[in-house]
Design a protein around this motif. Sequence first.
Motif, PDB file in Angstrom:
ATOM      1  N   GLY A  72      35.727  25.213  52.919  1.00 54.94           N
ATOM      2  CA  GLY A  72      36.726  26.147  52.409  1.00 54.94           C
ATOM      3  C   GLY A  72      36.285  26.660  51.055  1.00 54.94           C
ATOM      4  N   PHE A  73      36.448  27.952  50.844  1.00 56.30           N
ATOM      5  CA  PHE A  73      35.998  28.585  49.612  1.00 56.30           C
ATOM      6  C   PHE A  73      37.130  29.360  48.967  1.00 56.30           C
ATOM      7  CE2 PHE A  73      32.481  28.477  52.586  1.00 56.30           C
ATOM      8  CZ  PHE A  73      31.487  27.853  51.849  1.00 56.30           C
ATOM      9  N   ALA A  74      37.204  29.283  47.645  1.00 50.16           N
ATOM     10  CA  ALA A  74      38.050  30.188  46.870  1.00 50.16           C
ATOM     11  C   ALA A  74      37.126  31.317  46.444  1.00 50.16           C
ATOM     12  CB  ALA A  74      38.641  29.473  45.669  1.00 50.16           C
ATOM     13  N   MET A  75      37.448  32.536  46.861  1.00 43.75           N
ATOM     14  CA  MET A  75      36.577  33.676  46.575  1.00 43.75           C
ATOM     15  C   MET A  75      37.382  34.809  45.943  1.00 43.75           C
ATOM     16  SD  MET A  75      34.168  33.707  49.970  1.00 43.75           S
ATOM     17  CE  MET A  75      32.586  34.114  49.283  1.00 43.75           C
ATOM     18  N   SER A  76      36.659  35.731  45.330  1.00 47.50           N
ATOM     19  CA  SER A  76      37.265  36.915  44.725  1.00 47.50           C
ATOM     20  C   SER A  76      36.373  38.113  44.977  1.00 47.50           C
ATOM     21  CB  SER A  76      37.443  36.740  43.212  1.00 47.50           C
ATOM     22  OG  SER A  76      38.287  35.655  42.915  1.00 47.50           O
ATOM     23  N   ALA A  77      36.991  39.284  44.998  1.00 48.58           N
ATOM     24  CA  ALA A  77      36.265  40.546  45.099  1.00 48.58           C
ATOM     25  C   ALA A  77      36.895  41.520  44.114  1.00 48.58           C
ATOM     26  CB  ALA A  77      36.343  41.106  46.519  1.00 48.58           C
ATOM     27  N   VAL A  78      36.048  42.240  43.400  1.00 44.82           N
ATOM     28  CA  VAL A  78      36.551  43.212  42.429  1.00 44.82           C
ATOM     29  C   VAL A  78      35.581  44.386  42.358  1.00 44.82           C
ATOM     30  CG1 VAL A  78      35.432  42.112  40.432  1.00 44.82           C
ATOM     31  CG2 VAL A  78      37.469  43.491  40.083  1.00 44.82           C
ATOM     32  N   ILE A  79      36.125  45.571  42.197  1.00 43.94           N
ATOM     33  CA  ILE A  79      35.316  46.774  42.033  1.00 43.94           C
ATOM     34  C   ILE A  79      35.034  46.952  40.553  1.00 43.94           C
ATOM     35  CG2 ILE A  79      35.257  49.276  42.347  1.00 43.94           C
ATOM     36  CD1 ILE A  79      37.045  48.886  44.802  1.00 43.94           C
ATOM     37  N   SER A  80      33.797  47.304  40.225  1.00 46.28           N
ATOM     38  CA  SER A  80      33.420  47.490  38.824  1.00 46.28           C
ATOM     39  C   SER A  80      34.232  48.625  38.202  1.00 46.28           C
ATOM     40  CB  SER A  80      31.923  47.792  38.715  1.00 46.28           C
ATOM     41  OG  SER A  80      31.618  49.003  39.377  1.00 46.28           O
ATOM     42  N   GLN A  81      34.258  48.653  36.879  1.00 49.12           N
ATOM     43  CA  GLN A  81      35.028  49.673  36.173  1.00 49.12           C
ATOM     44  C   GLN A  81      34.564  51.086  36.505  1.00 49.12           C
ATOM     45  OE1 GLN A  81      34.928  48.613  32.011  1.00 49.12           O
ATOM     46  NE2 GLN A  81      36.629  47.188  32.241  1.00 49.12           N
ATOM     47  N   ASP A  82      33.271  51.265  36.735  1.00 49.01           N
ATOM     48  CA  ASP A  82      32.777  52.601  37.069  1.00 49.01           C
ATOM     49  C   ASP A  82      32.849  52.876  38.577  1.00 49.01           C
ATOM     50  OD1 ASP A  82      30.683  51.149  38.143  1.00 49.01           O
ATOM     51  OD2 ASP A  82      29.128  52.120  36.947  1.00 49.01           O
ATOM     52  N   SER A  83      33.392  51.941  39.345  1.00 49.24           N
ATOM     53  CA  SER A  83      33.564  52.037  40.800  1.00 49.24           C
ATOM     54  C   SER A  83      32.243  52.106  41.562  1.00 49.24           C
ATOM     55  CB  SER A  83      34.426  53.242  41.188  1.00 49.24           C
ATOM     56  OG  SER A  83      35.697  53.128  40.610  1.00 49.24           O
ATOM     57  N   GLY A  84      31.133  51.841  40.898  1.00 44.89           N
ATOM     58  CA  GLY A  84      29.832  51.942  41.541  1.00 44.89           C
ATOM     59  C   GLY A  84      29.404  50.701  42.310  1.00 44.89           C
ATOM     60  N   THR A  85      29.991  49.549  41.974  1.00 45.35           N
ATOM     61  CA  THR A  85      29.601  48.301  42.631  1.00 45.35           C
ATOM     62  C   THR A  85      30.828  47.453  42.945  1.00 45.35           C
ATOM     63  OG1 THR A  85      29.269  47.227  40.485  1.00 45.35           O
ATOM     64  CG2 THR A  85      27.317  48.167  41.540  1.00 45.35           C
ATOM     65  N   ILE A  86      30.635  46.532  43.875  1.00 52.60           N
ATOM     66  CA  ILE A  86      31.659  45.535  44.203  1.00 52.60           C
ATOM     67  C   ILE A  86      31.064  44.170  43.880  1.00 52.60           C
ATOM     68  CG2 ILE A  86      33.071  44.501  46.027  1.00 52.60           C
ATOM     69  CD1 ILE A  86      32.888  47.187  47.517  1.00 52.60           C
ATOM     70  N   TRP A  87      31.806  43.384  43.117  1.00 47.05           N
ATOM     71  CA  TRP A  87      31.373  42.041  42.753  1.00 47.05           C
ATOM     72  C   TRP A  87      32.124  41.051  43.632  1.00 47.05           C
ATOM     73  CZ3 TRP A  87      28.488  40.515  38.170  1.00 47.05           C
ATOM     74  CH2 TRP A  87      27.933  41.607  37.499  1.00 47.05           C
ATOM     75  N   LEU A  88      31.380  40.194  44.329  1.00 50.65           N
ATOM     76  CA  LEU A  88      31.982  39.114  45.106  1.00 50.65           C
ATOM     77  C   LEU A  88      31.650  37.801  44.420  1.00 50.65           C
ATOM     78  CD1 LEU A  88      31.283  41.351  47.550  1.00 50.65           C
ATOM     79  CD2 LEU A  88      32.668  39.607  48.639  1.00 50.65           C
ATOM     80  N   MET A  89      32.645  36.929  44.334  1.00 49.94           N
ATOM     81  CA  MET A  89      32.477  35.659  43.642  1.00 49.94           C
ATOM     82  C   MET A  89      32.978  34.520  44.512  1.00 49.94           C
ATOM     83  SD  MET A  89      34.015  37.259  40.184  1.00 49.94           S
ATOM     84  CE  MET A  89      34.748  38.561  41.140  1.00 49.94           C
ATOM     85  N   ALA A  90      32.206  33.457  44.583  1.00 52.28           N
ATOM     86  CA  ALA A  90      32.638  32.216  45.213  1.00 52.28           C
ATOM     87  C   ALA A  90      32.811  31.213  44.076  1.00 52.28           C
ATOM     88  CB  ALA A  90      31.603  31.727  46.219  1.00 52.28           C
ATOM     89  N   TRP A  91      34.038  30.773  43.863  1.00 51.97           N
ATOM     90  CA  TRP A  91      34.333  29.871  42.748  1.00 51.97           C
ATOM     91  C   TRP A  91      33.899  28.461  43.125  1.00 51.97           C
ATOM     92  CZ3 TRP A  91      35.760  31.996  38.267  1.00 51.97           C
ATOM     93  CH2 TRP A  91      36.216  33.310  38.301  1.00 51.97           C
ATOM     94  N   LEU A  92      33.104  27.849  42.273  1.00 49.26           N
ATOM     95  CA  LEU A  92      32.590  26.511  42.526  1.00 49.26           C
ATOM     96  C   LEU A  92      33.414  25.498  41.739  1.00 49.26           C
ATOM     97  CD1 LEU A  92      28.812  27.487  42.416  1.00 49.26           C
ATOM     98  CD2 LEU A  92      30.324  27.381  44.403  1.00 49.26           C
ATOM     99  N   GLU A  93      32.818  24.429  41.340  1.00 44.09           N
ATOM    100  CA  GLU A  93      33.564  23.359  40.690  1.00 44.09           C
ATOM    101  C   GLU A  93      33.797  23.626  39.214  1.00 44.09           C
ATOM    102  OE1 GLU A  93      31.321  19.861  41.576  1.00 44.09           O
ATOM    103  OE2 GLU A  93      32.138  19.757  43.598  1.00 44.09           O
ATOM    104  N   GLU A  94      34.827  22.969  38.714  1.00 47.46           N
ATOM    105  CA  GLU A  94      35.131  23.063  37.295  1.00 47.46           C
ATOM    106  C   GLU A  94      34.107  22.256  36.503  1.00 47.46           C
ATOM    107  OE1 GLU A  94      38.855  22.048  34.309  1.00 47.46           O
ATOM    108  OE2 GLU A  94      39.213  22.305  36.444  1.00 47.46           O
ATOM    109  N   MET A  95      33.718  22.805  35.381  1.00 46.00           N
ATOM    110  CA  MET A  95      32.772  22.118  34.512  1.00 46.00           C
ATOM    111  C   MET A  95      33.473  20.961  33.814  1.00 46.00           C
ATOM    112  SD  MET A  95      30.474  23.768  31.506  1.00 46.00           S
ATOM    113  CE  MET A  95      31.275  23.186  30.031  1.00 46.00           C
ATOM    114  N   PRO A  96      32.746  19.905  33.475  1.00 49.18           N
ATOM    115  CA  PRO A  96      33.360  18.824  32.682  1.00 49.18           C
ATOM    116  C   PRO A  96      33.979  19.378  31.399  1.00 49.18           C
ATOM    117  CG  PRO A  96      31.190  18.172  33.464  1.00 49.18           C
ATOM    118  CD  PRO A  96      31.357  19.627  33.803  1.00 49.18           C
ATOM    119  N   LYS A  97      35.022  18.719  30.924  1.00 47.60           N
ATOM    120  CA  LYS A  97      35.745  19.208  29.751  1.00 47.60           C
ATOM    121  C   LYS A  97      34.859  19.296  28.510  1.00 47.60           C
ATOM    122  CE  LYS A  97      40.345  17.867  31.220  1.00 47.60           C
ATOM    123  NZ  LYS A  97      40.636  19.113  31.834  1.00 47.60           N
ATOM    124  N   GLN A  98      33.892  18.401  28.389  1.00 47.39           N
ATOM    125  CA  GLN A  98      32.976  18.437  27.259  1.00 47.39           C
ATOM    126  C   GLN A  98      31.637  19.009  27.722  1.00 47.39           C
ATOM    127  OE1 GLN A  98      32.868  14.333  26.128  1.00 47.39           O
ATOM    128  NE2 GLN A  98      34.486  14.592  24.613  1.00 47.39           N
TER     129      GLN A  98
END
Length: 192
Positions: A72-98
């Motif tokens: 299972g993946f938490a993912m995101s998609a967003v269009i760039s501000q200039d509308s020229g590209t689409i960014w897809l992101m697969a969210w991975l693990e949280e980094m350690p607090k330190q």
Amino acid sequence: MRIRLTVFVAGVLVVLVAWAADWSDAADVTKAGSVDPASLGRMLGTLGLKPTAAGTRFDFEFQTREGDQEWGFAMSAVISQDSGTIWLMAWLEEMPKQASKVPAAALLRMLAENDRLGNGKFFAYDRQNRRFLMQRVIPNEGITPAVLRDVIDDMAKGVIGSHVTWSVARWAQEPALRQSALPPAPAAERRR
């Protein structure tokens, strides 16, 4: 002298007209098959995903099966501000607090893995959410549900295939001790 002055004035006028012209209309020309944020959200919905709008970004859950394991993946998609590209992101693990708890070797492995991921995928870090993510940027042209599904499937395969690299839980595991067949000779014996 008069000709030089006329040429100079004409040149200045051309520069001023060009500077005053509204060139933004040229940038507004959409490419064939490009999507806007609303159509991107609808397209994600037609793929059976349930996108949630967060501003112009769409967050969604994606499920896939690799062998006998369910992912299972938490993912995101967003269009760039200039509308020229689409960014897809697969969210991975949280980094350690330190930050000091993140081994430098793990970060170097992630950087090295960027070269092997292929298809424009790469690891990144979101400072605000303290999360690692895999990203892919695609041109916003020729986008269809089938193209979008292929890109999302490719992202999922990249995340699964590089799990040993980005898994924060594996960072905490002690590396196996490597024992050589023969221990090095003491310094006194090496002088003989």
